[in-house]
Design an enzyme around this catalytic site. Structure first.
Site, short mmCIF file in Angstrom:
data_model
loop_
_atom_site.label_atom_id
_atom_site.label_comp_id
_atom_site.label_asym_id
_atom_site.label_seq_id
_atom_site.Cartn_x
_atom_site.Cartn_y
_atom_site.Cartn_z
N SER A 251 -4.64 9.46 5.13
CA SER A 251 -5.49 8.65 3.34
C SER A 251 -6.70 9.90 3.42
O SER A 251 -6.63 10.50 2.33
CB SER A 251 -6.19 7.39 4.60
OG SER A 251 -6.47 6.72 4.37
N HIS B 199 -1.65 5.76 0.24
CA HIS B 199 -1.41 4.13 0.41
C HIS B 199 -0.87 2.86 -0.70
O HIS B 199 -0.88 2.02 -1.26
CB HIS B 199 -2.77 3.19 1.27
CG HIS B 199 -2.95 4.03 1.86
ND1 HIS B 199 -2.38 4.34 3.43
CD2 HIS B 199 -4.83 4.23 2.05
CE1 HIS B 199 -3.12 4.55 4.58
NE2 HIS B 199 -4.40 4.86 3.44
#
Length: 237
Positions: free
Chosen positions: A128, A163
Site C-alpha cells: 500500500s 489495491h
C-alpha cells in the site's frame, strides 16, 4: 567494482492481510542473505503498536532477524539511524498514509538513507503506502478521496496504484490519472500480487491466486486500452 542492482518489491499482501505467508516467504527468498536482517518501517500508520506486533509475530517465526524502526518514538541519533538502516538486507514499509510517510521521512533525513541503502543492495519493499513511496507518483487516499500524488522517492520509475481490484474507484481513477498525464505510466497491483524490480525493470511477478494480476497502465492509444495484464507465477504452499 560493479555497483549493486537497485531492487524494489511491490506487495499486494503479506503478514498484515494474508494467513498463508506466501508473499513474505517469496520476498525473503530474494534477500541477499540466507538469514536476512529485515527492518519494518511503520511510519505510514504512525507506528501503530498492533501493526508492529503483527510484523514481529510473523517474522520471528521465519529464518530472519526482524527489527522495527520507529520514527514517532525515535531513539536513534542520525549517525546510529544511518548505520542501522545500511546494515539491513530488507526494509519492509507498512501501509497507511503515503503523503505523511514521505513528509516524516524527509523531515528526519530517512529518505536519503534509504536511497543509500538501496544503492548498496538493500531490498526495499512494502504494501500500500509502502509500495507507493518508492515510485515517482501514486494513486492515494492520503487526503481523503482518491487522488493522484505526483511525489515519491523515484527509486522505481513510473507510478503505482495498490489495491487495484479490492477498493472501489481505484481502477477508474488510476487509468484516468495516467491518461490525462497527472501520473506517469505505471504499475497497478492487485491484492495477492508481488512484483520485484531490478534497476527499474520488472524481474519477476507472482501471485497467490490465479485471479490476481499485475498490470502495466499507460495512456490508451489506437486500439490499445492502456491496461495490460502481465504474467504472474502462481505461488503454492
Amino acid at each position: 567494482m560493479v555497483a549493486p542492482v537497485r531492487r524494489v518489491a511491490l506487495l499486494g499482501g503479506g503478514f498484515s492481510t494474508d494467513e498463508d505467508g506466501l508473499l513474505d516467504d517469496w520476498l525473503l527468498s530474494h534477500a541477499r542473505s540466507s538469514r536476512p536482517k529485515v527492518c519494518f518501517v511503520p511510519t505510514a500508520s504512525g507506528d501503530a503498536p498492533a501493526y508492529v506486533d503483527q510484523f514481529l509475530s510473523a517474522f520471528k517465526a521465519r529464518h530472519c532477524e526482524p527489527s522495527v524502526l520507529s520514527l514517532f518514538r525515535r531513539e536513534l541519533d542520525d549517525e546510529a539511524l544511518r548505520t542501522f538502516l545500511l546494515s539491513q538486507d530488507v526494509v519492509y514499509v507498512g501501509g497507511g498514509n503515503t503523503a505523511n510517510l514521505l513528509a516524516v521521512w524527509r523531515a528526519q533525513g530517512v529518505d536519503q538513507v534509504l536511497r543509500d541503502a538501496c544503492d548498496r543492495g538493500t531490498l526495499l519493499c512494502g504494501i500500500s503506502a509502502g509500495a507507493n513511496c518508492w515510485a515517482e507518483g501514486s494513486l492515494t487516499d492520503s487526503f481523503g478521496p482518491l487522488t493522484f500524488l505526483p511525489d515519491g522517492l523515484g527509486l522505481l520509475p513510473g507510478s503505482v496504484c495498490p489495491h487495484y481490484d479490492s477498493e472501489p474507484g481505484r481502477r477508474t481513477a488510476f487509468r484516468a490519472a495516467v491518461a490525462t498525464g497527472m501520473l506517469s505510466p505505471g504499475w497497478a497491483v492487485e491484492d495477492g500480487v508481488g512484483a520485484l524490480f531490478a534497476d527499474g525493470r520488472l524481474e519477476e511477478a507472482v501471485s497467490t491466486s490465479p485471479q490476481a494480476h499485475l498490470y502495466w497502465v499507460q495512456a490508451p492509444g489506437g486500439h490499445e486500452s492502456g491496461e495490460r495484464a502481465l504474467p504472474c507465477r502462481l505461488l503454492k504452499s
